[in-house]
Design a protein around this motif. Structure first.
Motif, PDB file in Angstrom:
ATOM      1  N   PHE A 225       8.193  23.141 -16.190  1.00 54.10           N
ATOM      2  CA  PHE A 225       8.949  24.038 -16.768  1.00 54.10           C
ATOM      3  C   PHE A 225      10.023  23.070 -17.614  1.00 54.10           C
ATOM      4  O   PHE A 225      10.667  23.030 -18.033  1.00 54.10           O
ATOM      5  CB  PHE A 225       9.143  24.742 -16.070  1.00 54.10           C
ATOM      6  CG  PHE A 225      10.312  25.247 -15.051  1.00 54.10           C
ATOM      7  CD1 PHE A 225      11.598  25.479 -15.716  1.00 54.10           C
ATOM      8  CD2 PHE A 225      10.400  25.163 -13.898  1.00 54.10           C
ATOM      9  CE1 PHE A 225      12.871  24.880 -15.313  1.00 54.10           C
ATOM     10  CE2 PHE A 225      11.593  25.260 -13.252  1.00 54.10           C
ATOM     11  CZ  PHE A 225      12.814  24.770 -14.002  1.00 54.10           C
ATOM     12  N   LYS A 226      10.431  22.356 -16.969  1.00 52.67           N
ATOM     13  CA  LYS A 226      11.780  21.311 -17.214  1.00 52.67           C
ATOM     14  C   LYS A 226      11.570  20.701 -18.305  1.00 52.67           C
ATOM     15  O   LYS A 226      12.198  20.274 -18.384  1.00 52.67           O
ATOM     16  CB  LYS A 226      11.592  20.355 -15.806  1.00 52.67           C
ATOM     17  CG  LYS A 226      11.645  20.831 -13.965  1.00 52.67           C
ATOM     18  CD  LYS A 226      13.192  21.448 -13.794  1.00 52.67           C
ATOM     19  CE  LYS A 226      13.904  21.387 -12.941  1.00 52.67           C
ATOM     20  NZ  LYS A 226      12.931  21.296 -12.166  1.00 52.67           N
ATOM     21  N   ASP A 227      10.224  20.640 -18.444  1.00 50.74           N
ATOM     22  CA  ASP A 227       9.965  19.914 -19.665  1.00 50.74           C
ATOM     23  C   ASP A 227      10.387  20.875 -20.890  1.00 50.74           C
ATOM     24  O   ASP A 227      11.136  19.859 -21.923  1.00 50.74           O
ATOM     25  CB  ASP A 227       8.310  19.920 -20.529  1.00 50.74           C
ATOM     26  CG  ASP A 227       7.734  19.157 -19.707  1.00 50.74           C
ATOM     27  OD1 ASP A 227       8.914  17.693 -19.724  1.00 50.74           O
ATOM     28  OD2 ASP A 227       6.341  18.869 -18.966  1.00 50.74           O
TER      29      ASP A 227
ATOM     30  N   GLY B 154      12.383  16.396  -8.206  1.00 52.54           N
ATOM     31  CA  GLY B 154      10.984  16.074  -7.998  1.00 52.54           C
ATOM     32  C   GLY B 154      10.652  16.161  -9.871  1.00 52.54           C
ATOM     33  O   GLY B 154      10.873  14.688 -10.591  1.00 52.54           O
ATOM     34  N   ASP B 155      11.099  17.149 -10.555  1.00 54.43           N
ATOM     35  CA  ASP B 155      10.203  17.458 -11.808  1.00 54.43           C
ATOM     36  C   ASP B 155      11.412  17.672 -13.102  1.00 54.43           C
ATOM     37  O   ASP B 155      10.717  17.112 -14.262  1.00 54.43           O
ATOM     38  CB  ASP B 155      10.125  18.590 -11.742  1.00 54.43           C
ATOM     39  CG  ASP B 155       8.744  19.239 -10.796  1.00 54.43           C
ATOM     40  OD1 ASP B 155       7.749  18.239 -10.876  1.00 54.43           O
ATOM     41  OD2 ASP B 155       8.424  20.395 -10.254  1.00 54.43           O
ATOM     42  N   THR B 156      12.683  17.436 -12.452  1.00 53.40           N
ATOM     43  CA  THR B 156      13.645  17.258 -13.738  1.00 53.40           C
ATOM     44  C   THR B 156      13.569  16.000 -14.087  1.00 53.40           C
ATOM     45  O   THR B 156      13.949  15.758 -15.247  1.00 53.40           O
ATOM     46  CB  THR B 156      14.951  17.589 -13.234  1.00 53.40           C
ATOM     47  OG1 THR B 156      15.179  18.915 -13.032  1.00 53.40           O
ATOM     48  CG2 THR B 156      15.988  17.521 -13.972  1.00 53.40           C
TER      49      THR B 156
ATOM     50  N   SER C 223      12.236  29.837  -7.514  1.00 53.12           N
ATOM     51  CA  SER C 223      13.780  29.003  -7.617  1.00 53.12           C
ATOM     52  C   SER C 223      14.835  27.876  -6.496  1.00 53.12           C
ATOM     53  O   SER C 223      14.191  28.470  -5.197  1.00 53.12           O
ATOM     54  CB  SER C 223      15.139  30.386  -7.372  1.00 53.12           C
ATOM     55  OG  SER C 223      14.513  31.011  -8.996  1.00 53.12           O
ATOM     56  N   GLY C 224      15.163  27.579  -7.261  1.00 54.80           N
ATOM     57  CA  GLY C 224      15.958  26.340  -6.485  1.00 54.80           C
ATOM     58  C   GLY C 224      17.541  25.995  -6.681  1.00 54.80           C
ATOM     59  O   GLY C 224      18.201  26.717  -6.256  1.00 54.80           O
ATOM     60  N   ASN C 225      17.815  25.556  -7.696  1.00 61.15           N
ATOM     61  CA  ASN C 225      19.556  25.127  -8.289  1.00 61.15           C
ATOM     62  C   ASN C 225      19.363  26.565  -8.385  1.00 61.15           C
ATOM     63  O   ASN C 225      20.724  26.723  -9.502  1.00 61.15           O
ATOM     64  CB  ASN C 225      19.046  23.994  -8.786  1.00 61.15           C
ATOM     65  CG  ASN C 225      20.197  23.638  -8.811  1.00 61.15           C
ATOM     66  OD1 ASN C 225      20.961  23.944  -8.000  1.00 61.15           O
ATOM     67  ND2 ASN C 225      20.435  22.317  -9.904  1.00 61.15           N
ATOM     68  N   LEU C 226      18.381  27.717  -9.152  1.00 61.89           N
ATOM     69  CA  LEU C 226      19.242  28.737  -9.609  1.00 61.89           C
ATOM     70  C   LEU C 226      19.367  28.437 -11.381  1.00 61.89           C
ATOM     71  O   LEU C 226      19.548  29.976 -12.274  1.00 61.89           O
ATOM     72  CB  LEU C 226      20.085  29.053  -9.415  1.00 61.89           C
ATOM     73  CG  LEU C 226      19.942  29.797  -7.969  1.00 61.89           C
ATOM     74  CD1 LEU C 226      20.823  30.762  -7.791  1.00 61.89           C
ATOM     75  CD2 LEU C 226      18.967  30.836  -7.444  1.00 61.89           C
ATOM     76  N   GLY C 227      18.919  27.640 -12.060  1.00 63.37           N
ATOM     77  CA  GLY C 227      18.260  27.280 -12.898  1.00 63.37           C
ATOM     78  C   GLY C 227      17.620  28.627 -14.417  1.00 63.37           C
ATOM     79  O   GLY C 227      17.916  29.372 -15.693  1.00 63.37           O
ATOM     80  N   ASN C 228      16.554  28.768 -13.462  1.00 64.45           N
ATOM     81  CA  ASN C 228      15.702  29.203 -14.410  1.00 64.45           C
ATOM     82  C   ASN C 228      15.121  30.522 -14.224  1.00 64.45           C
ATOM     83  O   ASN C 228      15.179  31.395 -15.299  1.00 64.45           O
ATOM     84  CB  ASN C 228      14.491  28.432 -13.886  1.00 64.45           C
ATOM     85  CG  ASN C 228      13.347  29.151 -14.144  1.00 64.45           C
ATOM     86  OD1 ASN C 228      13.335  29.883 -15.931  1.00 64.45           O
ATOM     87  ND2 ASN C 228      11.726  29.112 -14.199  1.00 64.45           N
ATOM     88  N   VAL C 229      15.919  30.982 -13.329  1.00 65.33           N
ATOM     89  CA  VAL C 229      16.831  32.564 -13.047  1.00 65.33           C
ATOM     90  C   VAL C 229      17.850  32.913 -13.612  1.00 65.33           C
ATOM     91  O   VAL C 229      18.090  34.609 -14.069  1.00 65.33           O
ATOM     92  CB  VAL C 229      16.768  32.486 -11.449  1.00 65.33           C
ATOM     93  CG1 VAL C 229      17.459  32.472 -10.914  1.00 65.33           C
ATOM     94  CG2 VAL C 229      15.556  34.547 -11.383  1.00 65.33           C
TER      95      VAL C 229
ATOM     96  N   ALA D  34       4.598  30.830 -13.240  1.00 66.09           N
ATOM     97  CA  ALA D  34       4.334  29.316 -12.928  1.00 66.09           C
ATOM     98  C   ALA D  34       5.072  28.321 -13.333  1.00 66.09           C
ATOM     99  O   ALA D  34       4.854  27.766 -14.202  1.00 66.09           O
ATOM    100  CB  ALA D  34       3.187  29.526 -12.674  1.00 66.09           C
ATOM    101  N   THR D  35       5.765  27.430 -11.949  1.00 69.74           N
ATOM    102  CA  THR D  35       6.782  26.809 -12.731  1.00 69.74           C
ATOM    103  C   THR D  35       6.158  24.976 -12.911  1.00 69.74           C
ATOM    104  O   THR D  35       6.932  24.525 -13.102  1.00 69.74           O
ATOM    105  CB  THR D  35       7.822  26.076 -11.775  1.00 69.74           C
ATOM    106  OG1 THR D  35       7.248  26.436 -10.076  1.00 69.74           O
ATOM    107  CG2 THR D  35       8.921  27.660 -12.368  1.00 69.74           C
ATOM    108  N   ALA D  36       5.224  24.482 -12.099  1.00 69.58           N
ATOM    109  CA  ALA D  36       4.260  23.508 -11.945  1.00 69.58           C
ATOM    110  C   ALA D  36       3.356  23.345 -12.744  1.00 69.58           C
ATOM    111  O   ALA D  36       2.404  24.977 -11.367  1.00 69.58           O
ATOM    112  CB  ALA D  36       4.763  22.394 -10.886  1.00 69.58           C
ATOM    113  N   HIS D  37       2.545  22.739 -13.071  1.00 73.65           N
ATOM    114  CA  HIS D  37       0.254  22.289 -12.749  1.00 73.65           C
ATOM    115  C   HIS D  37       0.417  22.242 -11.210  1.00 73.65           C
ATOM    116  O   HIS D  37       0.630  20.891 -11.199  1.00 73.65           O
ATOM    117  CB  HIS D  37       0.318  21.569 -13.720  1.00 73.65           C
ATOM    118  CG  HIS D  37      -1.440  21.306 -13.757  1.00 73.65           C
ATOM    119  ND1 HIS D  37      -1.799  21.247 -12.876  1.00 73.65           N
ATOM    120  CD2 HIS D  37      -2.178  21.788 -15.281  1.00 73.65           C
ATOM    121  CE1 HIS D  37      -3.002  21.631 -13.152  1.00 73.65           C
ATOM    122  NE2 HIS D  37      -2.745  22.140 -14.990  1.00 73.65           N
TER     123      HIS D  37
END
Ligand SMILES: *Cc1c(COP(=O)(O)O)cnc(C)c1O
Length: 417
Positions: free
Chosen positions: A102-104, A131-133, A240-246, A368-371
């Motif tokens: 989703f970071k894209d 990782g993904d950012t 959630s990790g860094n809570l940006g998405n939520v 679903a945040t990553a493939h």
């Protein structure tokens, strides 16, 4: 739009907030007030880019960025897919961009804003990644004129495919393997901004408000799409990790989109649930888990959520968090595959774990945040199968890798800035 820091009342423009990343008082930028909309006008859209334009336009009033339909078409050139899993249960696939997470969305949006604001001025973009950012930002910046990308990732703590996607880009991208954790990387980035002159430095971490704005579309758009058939508020579970998405999900709800409950799934890094239980915020060293892009011991965006819900009892009421351990992640990946013939990545598995425990008739959507193909090292041995590699990943994996290893201290980084 007026933007303020979570720690102060001084008003800045959206442009200033995007350029600065972090507020000078150490706080995070948030809208002073959220725009209000007539929701009815949004039901006619069935394309994300067309929906994005009217929803995000109020944020860019008074901006030097020419925010128009073309801007949205360029950023949102890949889909966001809502799939039914079972009756009243959906999965929101956010991983169809160039680096499959989703970071894209946030990375491309941020880079497009930055380019419009810089107008050819030289800049360096610093980003710490679990990782993904890093891969999303590197992909969005690769080959861009006048911008260099410096990506810090924790050495040997991300998957080989994640690393390949950070280190395969053009010469304007510098990948740095930091001998430490994600929190060390994040500390180095924050440190770079307090170290003297940083006029030409910005950050693309989820602390940048331009990363969050496109993410609120995930929840705005899918809630609008689903209420048409469900005739109810739509409930979300967000890994959630860094809570940006939520945080973006809470913002979309504030803006009036038809969102009901929001539940947060974390991995074994449980500082947020501990905070809600004890009332004392105690940042920690992150521990490594299978959902590594969520290995965060001091989630930055908690400050934005606390700004939204300043009273402790309000916060407790609004934040519903459960920590999901590696054993539960594995069990979730297995169960989801066996029950629904649907493959999920370890991050999405934390949300699935929570979804599987819900037993009501309300519409629930797990993000679903990553493939899954990004995390074949976990999934393939677990399910004894081979995950087909999406075309965009095949291309990246075939490229040569380039990175430098550094110590986790400010001096090592400042030498490179
Ligand atoms: C970054 C990431 C997360 C966590 O998102 P936050 O905004 O940091 O909470 C979850 N899943 C994946 C796949 C990620 O890349």
């Amino acid at each position: 739009m007026n933007i303020i820091s979570t720690r102060g009342h001084e008003v800045v423009s959206i442009d200033q907030a995007i350029i600065a990343g972090l507020a000078p008082d150490g706080g995070l930028y948030v809208p002073q007030q959220f725009p209000h909309y007539v929701m009815d006008s949004f039901y006619k859209y069935s394309n994300l880019a067309e929906f994005a334009y009217p929803v995000l336009t109020p944020f860019f009033s008074g901006s030097a960025i020419e925010f128009n339909q073309q801007f949205c078409d360029e950023v949102f050139s890949f889909p966001l897919t809502l799939k039914p899993l079972a009756s009243n249960r959906y999965v929101l696939e956010l991983f169809h961009g160039p680096t499959l997470s989703f970071k894209d969305f946030g990375a491309r949006f941020f880079v497009q804003c930055l380019q419009a604001l810089l107008k050819g001025q030289q800049t360096k973009v610093l980003v710490a990644t679990s990782g993904d950012t890093g891969s999303a930002v590197a992909s969005a910046l690769s080959g861009k004129k006048d911008i260099e990308g410096i990506v810090l990732f924790p050495k040997d703590k991300i998957s080989l495919r994640q690393q390949a996607q950070i280190t395969c880009w053009e010469d304007n991208i510098h990948a740095l393997a930091v001998k430490g954790t994600f929190d060390d990387c994040q500390k180095l980035v924050k440190g770079a901004f307090t170290l003297g002159s940083n006029e030409h430095l910005t950050t693309a971490n989820s602390i940048n408000i331009a990363r969050l704005l496109p993410q609120l579309l995930f929840y705005a758009y899918s809630s609008i799409q689903l209420t048409r058939t469900e005739q109810a508020l739509i409930n979300f579970i967000v890994p959630s990790g860094n809570l940006g998405n939520v945080t973006a999900c809470y913002w979309a709800k504030q803006m009036g989109f038809p969102i009901g409950e929001i539940r947060i799934a974390t991995n074994a890094n449980h500082v947020v649930s501990d905070f809600l239980n004890t009332g004392t915020y105690q940042p920690r060293q992150s521990v490594n888990t299978l959902a590594n892009a969520m290995d965060v011991g001091n989630p930055s965006n908690l400050e934005r959520v606390r700004h939204l819900f300043p009273e402790m009892n309000q916060l407790k009421h609004q934040l519903n968090v459960e920590s999901v351990n590696d054993g539960q992640i594995k069990a979730a990946i297995k169960q989801c595959y066996q029950k629904y013939d649907y493959l999920i990545c370890p991050h999405t598995a934390t949300a699935y774990h929570r979804l599987a425990l819900i037993d009501d008739e309300k519409p629930w959507v797990m993000a679903a945040t990553a493939h899954p193909a990004k995390f074949e090292e976990v999934i393939e041995p677990l399910l004894d199968l081979h995950i087909a590699i999406p075309e965009q990943l095949k291309v990246l994996l075939a490229k040569p890798q380039r990175f430098q290893t550094i110590e986790p201290d400010d001096q090592s980084l400042s030498g490179l800035l």
